[in-house]
Design a protein around this motif. Structure first.
Motif, short mmCIF file in Angstrom:
data_model
loop_
_atom_site.label_atom_id
_atom_site.label_comp_id
_atom_site.label_asym_id
_atom_site.label_seq_id
_atom_site.Cartn_x
_atom_site.Cartn_y
_atom_site.Cartn_z
N ARG A 1 -7.66 14.11 6.36
CA ARG A 1 -6.90 15.07 5.90
C ARG A 1 -5.67 14.56 5.14
O ARG A 1 -5.22 13.24 5.91
N PRO A 2 -5.01 15.13 4.34
CA PRO A 2 -3.79 14.57 3.73
C PRO A 2 -2.66 14.10 4.73
O PRO A 2 -2.38 15.04 5.63
N HIS A 3 -2.06 13.05 4.53
CA HIS A 3 -0.92 12.99 5.46
C HIS A 3 0.19 12.25 4.45
O HIS A 3 0.18 11.48 3.51
N PRO A 4 1.39 12.63 4.52
CA PRO A 4 2.57 12.26 3.77
C PRO A 4 2.81 10.55 3.77
O PRO A 4 3.08 10.07 2.55
N GLU A 5 2.38 9.94 4.80
CA GLU A 5 2.81 8.83 4.98
C GLU A 5 1.49 7.89 4.95
O GLU A 5 1.70 6.92 4.10
N TRP A 6 0.54 8.27 5.32
CA TRP A 6 -0.36 7.39 5.53
C TRP A 6 -1.52 7.71 4.39
O TRP A 6 -2.81 6.94 4.33
N VAL B 1 0.82 -1.17 -0.07
CA VAL B 1 0.05 0.14 -0.05
C VAL B 1 1.04 1.07 -0.06
O VAL B 1 2.01 1.11 0.11
N PRO B 2 0.49 2.37 -0.41
CA PRO B 2 1.17 3.45 -0.38
C PRO B 2 2.05 3.73 0.74
O PRO B 2 3.08 4.20 0.73
N THR B 3 1.60 3.48 1.94
CA THR B 3 2.56 3.78 3.07
C THR B 3 3.64 3.06 3.23
O THR B 3 4.76 3.34 3.55
N LEU B 4 3.61 1.77 2.65
CA LEU B 4 4.77 0.86 2.61
C LEU B 4 5.84 1.52 1.78
O LEU B 4 7.00 1.29 2.10
N TYR B 5 5.27 1.89 0.79
CA TYR B 5 6.28 2.51 -0.22
C TYR B 5 7.07 4.03 0.18
O TYR B 5 8.21 4.14 0.10
N VAL B 6 6.18 4.44 0.99
CA VAL B 6 6.64 5.89 1.60
C VAL B 6 7.83 5.30 2.66
O VAL B 6 8.96 6.07 2.59
N ARG B 7 7.70 4.57 3.41
CA ARG B 7 8.47 3.89 4.56
C ARG B 7 9.99 3.28 3.55
O ARG B 7 10.98 3.58 3.80
#
Length: 511
Positions: A450-455, A260-266
């Protein structure tokens, strides 16, 4: 053909081929230490057959529900396969859920058995004390199920399950805040699996590094089921750890990774911490992202760091996979591609009229991938489908989208309703609002994403409250009632919620 038959083909073709691998794990808290797993296809299906035989001795058969509160491990995989063989139904429960949420699912699904890890037993005792679950015959420990897998397999009782029989009952929140069980049949899963096998060019020599939770459609069906159907090897991980995953992707064994996007952010953060230079992923041929919108910045950063262009796709619990970017061809950030084989989609306006490419409207879908409806909820089912002039039945996704007139690819624009997607998990505001209103001193509550850069998004709560509201106590109360990802990341006190002349809340006017 049923789903178990599809998996058995790989075992018959190459019984000695590696099917499931899982590293050893040290004991942690209430969880005992776990030995490493390295099972061939022949051994995996033999163990699943032994579990099926043990379940049958307990009277579990066609149509019976068996719930599980299990993390990623061999027990959940074996239970899934065993129930498919028996024609019984798996009801996986999100490990982040708390007493009220679990109690609702167990009451609604009425499973005969609940299989759970040792660490979950205190929580389960709370659920049993708070709910009258007359149909639940026993709680089975994960270690007991593991013991069954060492027994002898036997032929499944009765006839084999058919394509229209239920395979999985997956609970997804509704706009009213009450979870509803999507009835996923063997045919629904087969449609998604066979469509993805073709669209993503799966091969039997693929190695999928799978760190997504198996209680979710993304990990269970898109990951595990597709890999087993392809005869590929699943490198299962109990949880996502950025440093470990980055190392394994660079290790030259994995060919596929889903996140999921959160994993790619990490992962991007981890790679930048190392030295900020490009990372060599020598064997990786496909990285997919789904379950929430992927930020263009993450898309670009991952490609810059690894040379891998993430393939974005779109699906839902109720429908499996719907759209996918091409395996061979350009992938543009923000676009989720075109319909998979056997899937039809439409864009319609609020009156249900079809829209041309370039216009914005709600996405409707039909195909063998779409579930028949919601468990014991005919009204919710009826509200989720519409019929066209030819009498064909279309599922309302609730998502707004736009089709690129040039490429035919779709871009998602947001939810028609107010769903918040945080780290790939769904949050419906009303459920959180009802929890907030149950706390003394809270008069009114409105929750928005609300937008969050990681989640991707996080829930933020706007409150009208009595003077002196104890905010830390309120957050602690929420943490005891809701899964962690549903707890508001911020509490904002305001004098009044914006409403129109009819008293309807206007969330878009919140500051």
């Amino acid at each position: 053909m049923n789903l178990y038959d599809l998996f058995a083909i790989a075992a018959l073709r190459s019984p000695a081929k590696p099917a499931l691998r899982l590293p050893a794990a040290p004991g942690l808290g209430a969880e005992p230490a776990a030995a490493a797993i390295d099972w061939s296809y022949g051994e995996l299906l033999a163990r699943a057959g032994a579990v099926a035989a043990a379940l049958r001795r307990r009277g579990i058969g066609h149509g019976d529900r068996v719930a599980c509160l299990l993390g990623n491990g061999p027990e959940l995989v074996l239970l899934h396969l065993a129930l498919l063989r028996l024609g019984a139904v798996l009801v996986p429960i999100n490990l982040a859920y708390r007493q009220r949420e679990i109690g609702h699912i167990l009451t609604d699904a009425a499973p005969r058995l609940l299989v759970a890890a040792a660490a979950q037993r205190p929580l389960i005792d709370e659920v049993l004390a708070a709910n009258h679950l007359s149909g639940l015959e026993a709680v089975v420990g994960a270690e007991e199920l593991a013991g069954w897998s060492a027994g002898e397999a036997a032929a499944a009782a009765g006839g084999a399950p058919g394509g229209d029989d239920l395979a999985v009952l997956l609970y997804t929140s509704g706009t009213t805040g009450a979870s509803k069980g999507a009835m996923i049949s063997h045919n629904n899963v087969l449609a998604t699996v066979t469509g993805l096998l073709a669209a993503w060019s799966w091969r039997s020599d693929d190695v999928l590094l799978l760190a997504l939770p198996l209680f979710h459609v993304h990990g269970l069906i898109v990951g595990l089921d597709c890999a087993l159907a392809a005869g590929a090897t699943v490198e299962l991980r109990r949880r996502f750890e950025a440093a470990a995953v980055a190392g394994e992707l660079a290790g030259g064994k994995a060919t596929m990774f889903f996140g999921v996007p959160t994993l790619y952010v990490r992962l991007v953060e981890e790679l930048r911490r190392r030295d900020g230079t490009a990372a060599d992923l020598p064997s990786v041929r496909l990285c997919c992202s789904g379950s929430a919108p992927l930020a263009p910045e993450t898309f670009a950063a991952f490609r810059e760091l690894t040379g891998q262009t993430i393939l974005e796709r779109y699906g839902m619990t109720e429908t499996g996979m719907i759209l996918s970017n091409p395996y061979s061809g350009p992938r543009l950030p923000g676009q989720v591609g075109t319909p998979l084989p056997g899937v039809s989609v439409r864009l319609v306006d609020e009156a249900g009229r079809d829209l041309a490419a370039g216009a914005e409207g709600e996405l409707l879908v039909r195909g063998a991938n779409v579930c028949d409806g919601y468990w014991r909820a005919p009204e919710k089912t009826a509200a989720s489908f519409v019929h066209d002039g030819a009498g064909r039945r279309w599922f309302r996704t609730g998502d707004l989208a736009r089709q690129d007139p040039r490429t035919g690819a779709y871009t998602l624009l947001g939810r028609r309703h107010e769903l918040i997607i945080s780290g790939g998990f769904n949050i419906y505001p009303r459920e959180v609002e009802e929890t907030l209103l149950a706390f003394p001193g809270v008069r009114e509550a409105a929750v928005v994403g609300r937008p969050h850069p990681e989640w991707g998004e996080v829930p933020v709560a706007y409150l009208v409250a009595e003077p002196g509201l104890d905010q830390p106590a309120l957050l602690a109360f929420c943490k005891g009632q809701l899964a962690g990802f549903k707890v508001p990341s911020e509490l904002r006190l305001i004098d009044a919620l914006p409403r129109n002349a009819l008293g309807k809340l206007q969330k878009h006017l919140l500051p």
